[in-house]
Motif scaffolding. Sequence first.
Motif, short mmCIF file in Angstrom:
data_model
loop_
_atom_site.label_atom_id
_atom_site.label_comp_id
_atom_site.label_asym_id
_atom_site.label_seq_id
_atom_site.Cartn_x
_atom_site.Cartn_y
_atom_site.Cartn_z
N UNK A 281 0.90 -1.02 0.06
CA UNK A 281 -0.05 0.11 0.09
C UNK A 281 0.85 1.35 -0.01
N UNK A 282 1.82 1.14 0.77
CA UNK A 282 2.77 2.26 1.00
C UNK A 282 3.47 2.48 -0.63
N UNK A 283 3.76 1.66 -1.15
CA UNK A 283 4.49 1.44 -2.49
C UNK A 283 3.65 2.39 -3.57
N UNK A 284 2.22 1.86 -3.38
CA UNK A 284 1.30 2.64 -4.38
C UNK A 284 1.31 3.99 -4.24
N UNK A 295 4.46 2.58 -12.46
CA UNK A 295 5.01 1.67 -11.23
C UNK A 295 3.84 1.55 -10.23
N UNK A 296 3.06 2.69 -10.09
CA UNK A 296 1.87 2.61 -9.42
C UNK A 296 0.87 1.54 -9.76
N UNK A 297 0.49 1.78 -11.11
CA UNK A 297 -0.22 0.76 -11.61
C UNK A 297 0.08 -0.73 -11.36
N UNK A 298 1.33 -0.90 -11.48
CA UNK A 298 1.88 -2.09 -11.31
C UNK A 298 1.64 -2.62 -9.90
N UNK A 299 2.15 -1.86 -8.95
CA UNK A 299 1.86 -1.98 -7.48
C UNK A 299 0.42 -2.09 -7.32
N UNK A 300 -0.52 -1.41 -7.88
CA UNK A 300 -2.01 -1.67 -7.75
C UNK A 300 -2.28 -3.01 -8.07
N UNK A 301 -1.91 -3.40 -9.31
CA UNK A 301 -2.22 -4.87 -9.65
C UNK A 301 -1.84 -5.77 -8.87
N UNK A 302 -0.73 -5.70 -8.11
CA UNK A 302 -0.24 -6.67 -7.19
C UNK A 302 -1.37 -6.85 -6.05
N UNK A 303 -1.76 -5.73 -5.58
CA UNK A 303 -2.83 -5.74 -4.66
C UNK A 303 -3.97 -6.65 -5.23
N UNK A 304 -4.58 -6.07 -6.49
CA UNK A 304 -5.70 -6.73 -7.11
C UNK A 304 -5.40 -8.12 -7.29
N UNK A 305 -4.06 -8.62 -7.51
CA UNK A 305 -3.81 -10.24 -7.43
C UNK A 305 -3.96 -10.71 -6.26
N UNK A 306 -3.70 -10.27 -5.02
CA UNK A 306 -3.96 -10.51 -3.96
C UNK A 306 -5.18 -10.88 -3.55
N UNK A 307 -6.18 -9.52 -3.85
CA UNK A 307 -7.35 -9.38 -3.56
C UNK A 307 -8.19 -10.53 -4.15
#
Lengths: 688, 353
Positions: A281-284, A295-307
């Motif tokens: 979250x901090x990264x986003x 980069x932010x989009x990528x980090x966001x997609x990581x969260x989406x993958x987890x979710x």
Amino acid sequence: MTDQTAPPATALPYLTPGTRAALASLLVAAICLALEGRADWLWEWPDAWTLPVTDWISQGLGWLFDLIRPVVRVISTLLRYPMDWVNVALVQTPWPLIIGATVALGWYAGGLSLALLSAIGLGFVLASGYWVEGMNTLALVFVSVPLALILGLFIGIWANESPRARPWIEATLDLMQTVPTFAYLTPLLLLFGFGPVVGLIASAIYAAPPMARNTLLGLQRVEAEVKEAGIMAGATRRQQLALVEIPAASTQIMIGVNQSLMAALSMVIIAAVIGGFDDIGWEVLLTMRQANFGQSFLAGLVIVAFAIIIDRISARMATNRDRHDLRISWIILAASAALAVYAWAALPAASDIALLAPTVEAVDGALTQFTRATGATLDSIKNTAMFYGLLPLRIGLDGAVLPFTWGFSWTATMSWVLLGGGAALGLAVALTGRVAFGASLPVMAVVLETGVADLPWPFVLFGVGAVAWVAGGWKLTRLALVLLALILVSGLWERALLSLYLCGAAVIACAVLGGLLGLLSAVSNIAWAIIRPICDMLQTIPLFVFLIPVLMFFQIGEFSAFLAIILYAIVPMIRYTRHGLVTTPPELLEAAVAAGATKTQIMRDVRAPFAAPTILLGLNQTILYAFAMLVITALIGTTGLGQSIYLALGQADVGLGIAAGAAMAILALISDRIVQGFAEERRRALGL
Amino acid sequence: MTTPDANGTPAIAVEGLWQVFGNDARARLKEARGRTGSAPEAAEELKQQGLIPAVQDAGFEVREGELFVIMGLSGSGKSTMVRCISRLVEPTAGSVLIDGEDILAASPKRLIELRRRKLGMVFQHFGLFPHMTVAENVAFPLKMLGKSRAERRARAFEVLDMVGLDGREDSYPRQLSGGQKQRVGIARSLAVNPDIWFLDEPFSALDPLIRRQLQDEFLKIQSGLRKTIVFITHDITEALKLADRIAIMRDGRIVQIGTPAEIVLKPVDNYVREFSKDVARGRHACLDSVIQTEGPLPEMPDDPKLRIDMTLDDALAACMSCYENVPVYDRDGKMAGYVHPKELADALTVDSE
């Protein structure tokens, strides 16, 4: 306009509640307009009448916190241990093993599809280079969720066992779910100090209500005869709960676990705004602040993958009892363990993997190019929406119409023309018999002329009170007025109106757009096949992530916030509209067909009225979703209560944080009750 | 058909039983009863106060080994009644004695003890535990008794065999048909071999063919076990087929208690008459309900060899050509009384308007 259509003079006693409310609001609006410039206190709540509520809260809580802080610090220290353990375990465990274990679980719960989903999802996380940050986030979730589950289970059972405590518990749960997420953080920050423990506690508290609710619901839904069978077998109350009722309610309880997991994940990510913890979250947030959107989009997609992985696996385990061959799970696990051991040295450390870095650069580049190429178009979309839609709604035509944007300036004459036109049109409509609608037209003209944020407070109080009266009688009116008065005297009124305006604008857009999409989904299976997975996806994504795409295209500002709210809050509107329209009882449809109705007639005269209560419930959900998102959008520059809550967090101003959070909860609560009231009335009218 | 009670204490004795739903029911019932003379008036007053008197002043006795059926339409209070007797709901007033013990005064501990050892119950919608297999469902009451796992499983298999469900022990309830589910329900209620067996509309949720099949099997099981049974139904045919005695309920009151023959032949009012209107009386009533045993024996030229346990239909068929009184013999062949063929015919038509 003949005598025939004119309402008879004796009609007054027969006015419907809606008409009476609209006429009364119109009267108050007229009085306020007439006194404009003469009585400033009508238009602006005088500072002298404001009570220092925020200070009181700060002082009261400060005193309380000083009292309990030693205990809290002990808890905080104690919690650090499991948190560190889980964190070390997740980060230090070789990544092939974690992926293997997740895939094995995915297989066990849902077979090939979930195993593949897990593999692809975690593979993506690994490739993104955010493995360690991701594991840090998961560590928080995995410590907070058990706490939330135990807490929720206990509360749910308590509510089930004690009919006297139940209404109080339910009211508290309602409140906890309407209080905006950020508002939890400020007091916790003050109590626990900076650090991940705040996120942990906040997410445990935030994730407990869905578990409690589902536990209670599940226990209450256990068939009476199943309970009686347990009693007749001679079970004690404890045996009955542990061996009969809780297992029989397990499906609902597992749905609670699923919702609890998702809530915890969402909250952990939001808690990143406190900082101090190297999580995803901090990264986003960081990359967003740096305008590093790829980069932010990528980090966001990581969260989406987890979710998505967490949601799909836990949801499948809740609703489907069939399990797949456990032996294959063991094989997957063993293979990944073997890979981890065998290639211990050969495999790169997770933090060194950044396979997607080129992709990110490419995305960034493409985005820059895209925004440069279409910048003018994007800007004009934004400006059109702002100047001709949002701004007039916010500060009224009298403030928004300027030579610089509209090409001319607003004059008092125009105000009179607008108001007069509204009144004339209203009168014309009223004379055709639709008095309530007719009377509300000039009211709308007043709102349009003045702007939501500048409305005189007596008019708002009266208008809301009148609508509440139509929806739920005097009881609801009283509740709404008392709560609104609280906001007034606490000095948060202007900010509340700003929040109300943005939320209202987004809700109206959601209602229109979502209603149309819902209608489309109801009539076309193809449309639904496309829209449905998008809705599923939007509902899985944590709130925070919605900010990224809108920021990428429209930068910081109210319009981006408006779009983010719509993206998030439109889903229930679509779903409920479709659901309401497609669940018309078949006999009704057959009767309509037998009466010779066309498809359009059936939709308009049979399906739509029947769906009305369901659609209203969808609207209600949309409103609550919009309020939830409104607070998050404070991160990208909105004014109003959300901003206050966010600022309070930064300044550790617990009084402001709680007061603004409560004001937000009040607005959500009042809208909720009013819409529920209308839905209830429609349901009763349909005999449901 | 009624056998005199051997030891004098009825298995179940219900007296003055009231179940009133609503706030403060106990005090308001007391008040209403104090003010008004009769139970119906009290009930009427309670209704006007917005309370629901689901069972009103009910009283009856069930003898040991008797199959006692409580019959009534939905909303007549029959299900509430059986829940009062088993104390699944707390009765508002009255007493329920089971083998002489006041179950309403029993402590929670004693109540659990009674339920574990003495009472069994079957439910209309089966009430099976969805998270347990068939065998685990049946073994649950045994688990409550603290029996070992092996013992539980053995006994569960035994009862499942008795209800004809062997082979399905490890299925889950959701995998069974309605009829099979109720077999599990019956097996579970018999697992601890209770003395008293409550059945709350056990066959109502099943389709007619399965229903009849299960009724027959139920009678077979009961002929071997001789339990004391309280059986709830809304189906007059089922009641007449199964019952030793029937209590008919209407609006919370018991309007008539009697053997099937008495219900059919001597309905106390139009409500009961309406129930048995479409029932072929001759098939349900036996000669014992119409024979004369008093007074001097009349002249009886014919002897069609009527037996006391013949149905009226059979008896009438046997004495088609008789026009005088005929003798009726009991099971041992001794003369038990006499009957006039005309009375026989009248008994079958007595209520047709």
